[in-house]
Design an enzyme around this catalytic site. Structure first.
Site, short mmCIF file in Angstrom:
data_model
loop_
_atom_site.label_atom_id
_atom_site.label_comp_id
_atom_site.label_asym_id
_atom_site.label_seq_id
_atom_site.Cartn_x
_atom_site.Cartn_y
_atom_site.Cartn_z
N ASN A 174 -1.97 2.49 6.52
CA ASN A 174 -2.26 3.03 5.20
C ASN A 174 -1.00 3.55 4.52
OD1 ASN A 174 -3.02 5.14 3.16
ND2 ASN A 174 -5.09 4.53 3.72
N HIS A 198 0.88 -1.17 0.00
CA HIS A 198 0.00 0.00 0.00
C HIS A 198 0.92 1.23 0.00
CE1 HIS A 198 -4.05 1.66 1.76
NE2 HIS A 198 -3.59 2.40 0.77
N ASP A 232 -5.40 12.23 -0.57
CA ASP A 232 -4.84 10.89 -0.35
C ASP A 232 -3.34 11.00 -0.07
OD1 ASP A 232 -4.22 8.03 -0.64
OD2 ASP A 232 -6.17 7.85 -1.60
#
Length: 347
Positions: A157, A107, A258
């Site tokens: 994340n 990720h 993001d």
């Protein structure tokens, strides 16, 4: 009787306001207009290139790729790290981790360079658990150094390396499923956090963030930036010598920010989701495309910043942008689960 009617109407009004807030706070009514002062130079076939980071010193890019089908996942996803030499315009990709034997679905990623060795950290989502993988890169060859696991790595994340041993990472949720997960995703309840690893111990250094996502550090100014897409914010922190963080301010970006990258002038470049509900439907497989956006933030000091939209599209060329990594007059744009990443050329 009149009292009961008043209670009933009050409940109906509260429910309507509640639903309206979800739609408004996720950008559902936002107009998507294709806009970019430049052109699409190339599409590079790497599936789910969710994070991209660039070594401007040595002119190469590292791409984190995972073949994501939908969320929640039902089987082990397949992924890898890729290398692109930016010293020429061929953009040839090298699959660095093709011989990595463990389950690997990378990720967020980060690099740290010292002398001729590059350290790469990658978040790894597996059915066996959540891990952080540490690699070293030398002469386009990668070596796995270690796997890090800890109870505080529960919904990782993104990650940013401070040096070969220290890093920050974000947990984007507190709950994996159930009402807790729904409250975080749809109600915007702020429960996620940032964790610091000093080479030996883990400790929480920031909390109560709505979906803590991308993270990066400006080492010259000792500032840490954390994306909170559910609130359309970039949160700014000051880094202390012991790794703890002091909150400075929120930057209202008006889009679902993001991953965060920097250009040569220390401006923030961010891939974003302008419509979070549309993106959620796309991630579940209910929509074929999802809009993409790139913003640049010129951050000078507290209260003094400028936000500029660089790119916007409806998802026809590439859906669900997650990262925008600038390099000279190029921008490398990744995504959640599209088949290609974009190389944009600015005018």
């Amino acid at each position: 009787m009149k009292f009961k009617k008043r209670i009933f109407y009050a409940v109906i009004i509260l429910l309507l306001l509640f639903v309206a807030n979800i739609f408004i706070s996720t950008g559902f009514f936002r107009t998507i207009e294709n806009s970019f002062d430049g052109k699409i130079l190339k599409k590079i076939h790497i599936v789910g290139a969710e994070d991209i980071t660039i070594s401007k010193k040595d002119s190469f890019a590292i791409i984190s790729s995972t073949d994501r089908k939908e969320f929640p996942k039902t089987k082990q996803e397949i992924g890898g790290l890729y290398f692109i030499n930016l010293k020429n315009d061929e953009f040839k990709t090298i699959h660095l981790t093709k011989d990595f034997k463990k389950p690997f679905a990378p990720h967020g990623i980060s690099i740290y360079q010292k002398d001729s060795v590059t350290t790469i950290a990658a978040i790894n989502h597996t059915l066996e658990g959540e891990f952080i993988e540490i690699f070293t890169l030398f002469n386009e060859k990668i070596t796995h150094q270690k796997t890090i696991k800890n109870k505080l790595i529960f919904s990782p994340n993104d990650i940013v390396l401070i040096d070969e041993n220290r890093f920050y990472f974000t947990n984007d949720h507190k709950y994996k499923d159930g009402f807790g997960r729904i409250s975080e995703d749809y109600l915007g309840v702020a429960m996620s956090n940032v964790v610091y690893f000093d080479g030996q111990d883990f400790k929480e250094v920031a909390r109560d963030i709505a979906y803590a996502n991308g993270i990066n550090i400006d080492t010259k100014r000792k500032l840490v930036f954390v994306a909170s897409p559910r609130k359309f914010l970039v949160k700014v922190y000051e880094k202390n010598e012991d790794g703890t963080l002091n909150f400075i301010e929120d930057i209202d970006c008006k889009t679902g920010v993001d991953n965060i990258e920097f250009d040569d002038e220390d401006n923030l470049w961010i891939g974003a989701h302008p419509n979070l509900l549309h993106f959620a439907a796309y991630a579940k497989g209910d929509e074929n495309i999802s809009p993409s956006e790139i913003i640049k933030i010129e951050y000078h000091k507290k209260g003094n910043y400028n936000i500029k939209q660089i790119y916007m599209e409806d998802g026809s060329n590439m859906s669900a942008s997650t990262v925008a990594a600038p390099f000279k007059n190029l921008i490398f744009v990744g995504n959640v689960m599209d088949n290609n990443l974009l190389v944009l050329e600015k005018n």
